[in-house]
Design an enzyme around this catalytic site. Structure first.
Site, PDB file in Angstrom:
ATOM      1  N   LYS A 202       0.824  -1.214   0.000  1.00 35.63           N
ATOM      2  CA  LYS A 202       0.000   0.000   0.000  1.00 35.63           C
ATOM      3  C   LYS A 202       0.870   1.281   0.000  1.00 35.63           C
ATOM      4  O   LYS A 202       2.086   1.192  -0.037  1.00 35.63           O
ATOM      5  CB  LYS A 202      -0.959  -0.031   1.199  1.00 35.63           C
ATOM      6  CG  LYS A 202      -1.876  -1.261   1.210  1.00 35.63           C
ATOM      7  CD  LYS A 202      -2.786  -1.273   0.012  1.00 35.63           C
ATOM      8  CE  LYS A 202      -3.929  -2.257   0.007  1.00 35.63           C
ATOM      9  NZ  LYS A 202      -3.781  -3.576   0.566  1.00 35.63           N
TER      10      LYS A 202
HETATM   11  C1  LIG Z   1      -9.905  -3.674  -0.961  1.00 34.06           C
HETATM   12  C2  LIG Z   1      -9.232  -4.289   0.222  1.00 34.06           C
HETATM   13  N1  LIG Z   1      -9.919  -4.387   1.364  1.00 34.06           N
HETATM   14  C3  LIG Z   1      -9.350  -4.934   2.461  1.00 34.06           C
HETATM   15  C4  LIG Z   1      -8.063  -5.422   2.455  1.00 34.06           C
HETATM   16  C5  LIG Z   1      -7.503  -6.050   3.683  1.00 34.06           C
HETATM   17  O1  LIG Z   1      -6.427  -5.331   4.225  1.00 34.06           O
HETATM   18  P1  LIG Z   1      -5.333  -6.054   5.126  1.00 34.06           P
HETATM   19  O2  LIG Z   1      -4.471  -6.879   4.234  1.00 34.06           O
HETATM   20  O3  LIG Z   1      -4.576  -4.905   5.746  1.00 34.06           O
HETATM   21  O4  LIG Z   1      -6.056  -6.863   6.141  1.00 34.06           O
HETATM   22  C6  LIG Z   1      -7.315  -5.337   1.289  1.00 34.06           C
HETATM   23  C7  LIG Z   1      -5.929  -5.849   1.261  1.00 34.06           C
HETATM   24  O5  LIG Z   1      -5.223  -5.854   0.328  1.00 34.06           O
HETATM   25  C8  LIG Z   1      -7.914  -4.751   0.132  1.00 34.06           C
HETATM   26  O6  LIG Z   1      -7.238  -4.669  -1.015  1.00 34.06           O
END
Ligand SMILES: Cc1ncc(COP(=O)(O)O)c(C=O)c1O
Length: 403
Positions: A202
Site C-alpha cells: 500500500k
Molecule cells: C480492498 C481491500 N480491502 C481490504 C483489504 C484487507 O487489508 P489487510 O491486508 O490490511 O487486512 C485489502 C488488502 O489488500 C484490500 O485490497
C-alpha cells in the site's frame, strides 16, 4: 511505423530472451533509515504495544485524511470488521457491497452474522454502480460498503444521497485509496467511516496494519472499545490514572496496532505525498505509452477523481488478440514482469457460491472485466527503467498475440 508492421520478437515463454533479467514485483514497500530508526527508538522505550506512538499516529493520520478521528487496527481486515460492528450490522441485516474486491470487504459483513448483497459495478471504473445499489436496497439493508477500486474513488455523491434517504451507514473501503480525492475532497472525510490498510504493497506501511477514519465521535468510541476487547480504557491510561479498575462494555477483540508499528506508520506518513506523486507519475507514463498498443485498454479516470493508484489495472481487448488473459499473464511473467489479477469477483469464490448459491452471470459487468484484467507493477519505489521494461514487455507480448 505502426505497431503491427514491426515483426514480433520471440517471447520468453517460447524460449526467447526475457525483457528483464529478474522479476519486477507488482508491488512492494519502501523503507528508509528514518523508518528503521523510528522503530529502533520504540524498541528501546517502555511501550511496545499501546503507547504514545499510537495516539500520535492516529492524530497525524486523521489530520491528513480530513477526519475528526482515526482509530488504528492490527490490519485493514480488522478495521473493516470494527467498522461493520460500529455500523450496527447483525444477523438479519444486509450490507450492499461490490464483487470487484478482495474477499475481506465482504467477509467483514459475515463476521457480524449479516448478509453481503452484491451490486454490479460501472464498466469504466469498476466501482459500485449507484443505480445498481438502489436496485438492491431492501427492508433489511443497513449499510453500503464501497470500495475505491485500484485507488479511484467511488462515486460518493449519489451513493451518500441514497444512503441518507434510506437511513443507511456508508463504510468506504479505501484500502487502495489513501491520498485519493473525490470532487477536490480527501478520501477519509467523506463516508461515515473510511477504512485503510498499511499492508506492504500500500501507499504507506506498518507491516500489517489498518485504520478507520471517521468524524462521528460515537463511531470512534465504539471502534476504540472494539479493538481492545471491548474495554473502555487502555493499560497506559490506567497506569497514568493510578487505576486498576476497568470495564468491558461490549464484546471486542485484540485488534491493537502496537507502538512499534505506529512509529513506522508515523514516519511513513511523512512521505505519503512523495509516494503519491511517484505513483501518479508512473500511471501517467503507462497511460501515455500503452494507449496505442493494440489489445490494451488503460484504466479510465473520471473528471471528478484524483486516484491514488494503488493498482494500475489494464484490460485486454480480447477481440484484438489471439490469446486469452491467462496466456498473456503467463507470457508477461516469463518476461519477468510481475503482473497480477485483481480480482476474482467475490461471488465466484467457492465459499460464497456454496453458501449463497451465486453463479457465473450474476454480475455480468464485474465478470466480463475479470476475464480481461491484469494489474501491471505499480509501487512508489519503481524507477523509470522498471516502467519502461513493463511497457516493452506488454508491447512485445501484444504484438506477438495480435490478430
Ligand atoms: C480492498 C481491500 N480491502 C481490504 C483489504 C484487507 O487489508 P489487510 O491486508 O490490511 O487486512 C485489502 C488488502 O489488500 C484490500 O485490497
Amino acid at each position: 511505423m505502426s505497431a503491427t508492421s514491426i515483426s514480433p520478437q520471440l517471447l520468453a515463454i517460447n524460449g526467447g530472451k526475457p525483457v528483464r533479467a529478474a522479476l519486477l514485483p507488482y508491488g512492494r514497500q519502501s523503507l528508509d533509515e528514518a523508518d528503521i530508526q523510528a522503530v529502533v527508538d520504540v524498541l528501546r522505550s517502555d511501550w511496545l504495544t499501546t503507547g504514545p506512538k499510537v495516539q500520535e499516529f492516529e492524530e497525524a493520520f486523521a489530520a491528513r485524511v480530513g477526519a475528526a478521528h482515526a482509530v488504528s487496527f492490527s490490519s485493514g481486515t480488522a478495521a473493516l470488521h470494527a467498522a461493520a460492528f460500529a455500523a450496527g450490522l447483525k444477523a438479519g441485516d444486509e450490507a450492499i457491497t461490490t464483487p470487484m474486491t478482495f474477499a475481506a470487504t465482504a467477509n467483514c459483513v459475515l463476521y457480524q452474522g449479516a448478509t453481503p448483497v452484491f451490486a454490479d459495478v460501472s464498466a469504466d471504473t469498476l466501482n459500485l454502480d449507484p443505480e445498481q445499489i438502489t436496485k438492491r436496497i431492501s427492508a433489511k439493508t443497513r449499510a453500503i460498503l464501497l470500495v475505491d477500486y485500484a485507488g479511484h474513488p467511488a462515486d460518493l455523491t449519489p451513493i451518500l444521497e441514497t444512503a441518507r434517504r434510506h437511513g443507511l451507514t456508508v463504510i468506504e473501503d479505501a484500502c487502495h485509496a489513501l491520498g485519493a480525492e473525490y470532487r477536490g475532497k480527501r478520501v477519509g472525510g467523506l463516508a461515515d467511516m473510511t477504512v485503510f490498510s498499511f499492508h506492504p504493497v500500500k501507499h504507506i506501511t506498518t507491516g500489517e496494519g489498518g485504520m478507520v477514519a471517521t468524524s462521528n465521535a460515537k463511531f470512534a468510541e465504539t471502534l476504540r472499545h472494539f479493538r481492545n476487547h471491548g474495554i473502555s480504557t487502555d493499560a497506559r491510561q490506567r497506569q497514568r490514572a493510578g487505576q486498576w479498575h476497568y470495564e468491558m462494555v461490549l464484546l471486542g477483540y485484540n485488534y491493537r496496532l502496537p507502538d512499534v508499528a505506529c512509529a513506522l506508520g508515523l514516519q511513513q506518513l511523512k512521505r505519503l505525498d512523495v509516494n503519491l506523486a511517484r505513483r501518479r507519475e508512473i500511471a501517467a507514463f503507462y497511460t501515455a505509452a500503452l494507449r496505442d498498443i493494440p489489445g490494451i485498454i488503460p484504466p479510465t479516470v473520471r473528471a471528478e477523481a484524483n486516484p491514488a493508484w494503488h493498482l494500475y489495472p489494464i484490460r485486454l481487448d480480447l477481440e484484438k488478440l489471439t490469446a486469452d488473459r491467462g496466456q498473456v499473464f503467463r507470457a508477461l511473467r516469463a518476461e519477468n514482469i510481475g503482473v497480477n489479477v485483481h480480482y476474482i469477483p467475490v461471488h465466484l469464490h467457492p465459499y460464497y457460491q456454496d453458501r449463497f448459491g451465486f453463479r457465473s452471470g450474476d454480475y455480468p459487468v464485474a465478470e466480463d472485466a475479470y476475464e480481461r484484467l491484469l494489474s501491471l507493477p505499480m509501487f512508489h519505489g519503481m524507477i523509470r527503467q522498471d516502467a519502461e521494461d513493463v511497457v516493452a514487455a506488454v508491447s512485445k507480448v501484444c504484438l506477438a498475440y495480435s490478430r
